[in-house]
Write an enzyme that holds these catalytic residues in place. Structure first.
Site, PDB file in Angstrom:
ATOM      1  CG  ASN A  45     -77.053 -43.730  29.245  1.00 24.71           C
ATOM      2  OD1 ASN A  45     -76.033 -43.701  29.929  1.00 24.71           O
ATOM      3  ND2 ASN A  45     -77.012 -43.841  27.934  1.00 24.71           N
ATOM      4  CD  GLU A  47     -78.072 -47.195  25.157  1.00 22.27           C
ATOM      5  OE1 GLU A  47     -77.526 -48.116  24.517  1.00 22.27           O
ATOM      6  OE2 GLU A  47     -77.942 -45.982  24.874  1.00 22.27           O
ATOM      7  CB  CYS A  56     -82.759 -40.451  30.132  1.00 20.35           C
ATOM      8  SG  CYS A  56     -83.342 -40.357  28.451  1.00 20.35           S
ATOM      9  CD  GLU A  58     -81.053 -36.571  31.487  1.00 21.97           C
ATOM     10  OE1 GLU A  58     -80.964 -37.805  31.304  1.00 21.97           O
ATOM     11  OE2 GLU A  58     -80.869 -35.741  30.592  1.00 21.97           O
ATOM     12  CB  CYS A  89     -85.207 -36.482  26.090  1.00 21.48           C
ATOM     13  SG  CYS A  89     -85.933 -37.519  27.374  1.00 21.48           S
ATOM     14  CB  CYS A  92     -85.472 -36.271  31.233  1.00 24.77           C
ATOM     15  SG  CYS A  92     -84.983 -38.000  31.031  1.00 24.77           S
TER      16      CYS A  92
HETATM   17  N1  THU Z   1     -79.747 -40.074  27.086  1.00 27.52           N
HETATM   18  C1  THU Z   1     -79.716 -39.749  28.409  1.00 27.52           C
HETATM   19  O1  THU Z   1     -79.516 -40.605  29.278  1.00 27.52           O
HETATM   20  N2  THU Z   1     -79.893 -38.440  28.747  1.00 27.52           N
HETATM   21  C2  THU Z   1     -79.938 -37.404  27.873  1.00 27.52           C
HETATM   22  O2  THU Z   1     -80.002 -36.263  28.271  1.00 27.52           O
HETATM   23  C3  THU Z   1     -79.918 -37.686  26.431  1.00 27.52           C
HETATM   24  C4  THU Z   1     -80.039 -39.116  26.049  1.00 27.52           C
HETATM   25  C5  THU Z   1     -79.454 -41.467  26.704  1.00 27.52           C
HETATM   26  C6  THU Z   1     -80.589 -42.320  26.247  1.00 27.52           C
HETATM   27  C7  THU Z   1     -79.865 -43.347  25.400  1.00 27.52           C
HETATM   28  O3  THU Z   1     -79.371 -44.367  26.234  1.00 27.52           O
HETATM   29  C8  THU Z   1     -78.677 -42.600  24.830  1.00 27.52           C
HETATM   30  O4  THU Z   1     -78.520 -41.453  25.646  1.00 27.52           O
HETATM   31  C9  THU Z   1     -78.837 -42.189  23.387  1.00 27.52           C
HETATM   32  O5  THU Z   1     -80.020 -41.535  23.187  1.00 27.52           O
END
Ligand code: THU
Length: 130
Positions: A45, A47, A56, A58, A89, A92
Site C-alpha cells: 500500500n 499512502e 491499496c 492489491e 476492499c 480491489c
Molecule cells: N489497505 C490495503 O492496502 N489493502 C487492504 O486489503 C485493506 C486496506 C490499505 C489502504 C490504506 O493504506 C491502509 O490499508 C488503511 O486503510
C-alpha cells in the site's frame, strides 16, 4: 472459507512488509499475486497526504502484473503484520474480478495468526461487467 496459506507467497510478503508506505494509518499491507505461469508480483500500500490518492497493495500488485504482461491469475495473498485482517476492499475486488476466470483464490493473513482463504467470487459475488 477454508484455512491454509502458500508458504512461498507468505515468505515474500514478510520480506516486503516494511516497504509499505503507510505513515498515516500505520497499517502496512503486502499483496503477492501469482499468475497461471507461476510468475509472482508484489505490491504494497502506498499512502498519500491527499488521503484519497492512497492505493491499496492489491491494486499495486495487479497493475504491476498487468504491466508485465500477466493476464490470468491463480491466487493472491494479502498480508499484514497486525490486526485487523486485510480483507480486500470493494475497489480491489472489482479490479481483480476483471481478471478472474472463476477460480481466483484470495488468502488473507495476519502475521502470527491463521490464514483465511476465499474464492474471489465469495467476497464479490456480483462484480460489474461490461
Ligand atoms: N489497505 C490495503 O492496502 N489493502 C487492504 O486489503 C485493506 C486496506 C490499505 C489502504 C490504506 O493504506 C491502509 O490499508 C488503511 O486503510
Amino acid at each position: 472459507m477454508v484455512l491454509g496459506c502458500p508458504e512461498d507467497l507468505l515468505s515474500l510478503a514478510t520480506t516486503y512488509v516494511d516497504n509499505a508506505y503507510a505513515p498515516y494509518s500505520g497499517y502496512r499491507v503486502v499483496a503477492v499475486l501469482r499468475d497461471v505461469h507461476d510468475r509472482v508480483f508484489v505490491g504494497v500500500n502506498v499512502e498519500n497526504p491527499s488521503y484519497g490518492l492512497t492505493v491499496c497493495a492489491e491494486r499495486v500488485a495487479l497493475f504491476s502484473a498487468v504491466t508485465a504482461g500477466a493476464r490470468r491469475f491463480k491466487e493472491i495473498l494479502v498480508y499484514t503484520s497486525k490486526p485487523p485482517p486485510p480483507i480486500p476492499c470493494g475497489a480491489c475486488l472489482q479490479a481483480l474480478s476483471a481478471f478472474d476466470e472463476g477460480g481466483l483464490r484470495v488468502y488473507v493473513h495476519v502475521g502470527g495468526g491463521l490464514c483465511e482463504s476465499f474464492a474471489l467470487a465469495e467476497l464479490l459475488p456480483r462484480p460489474f461487467r461490461l
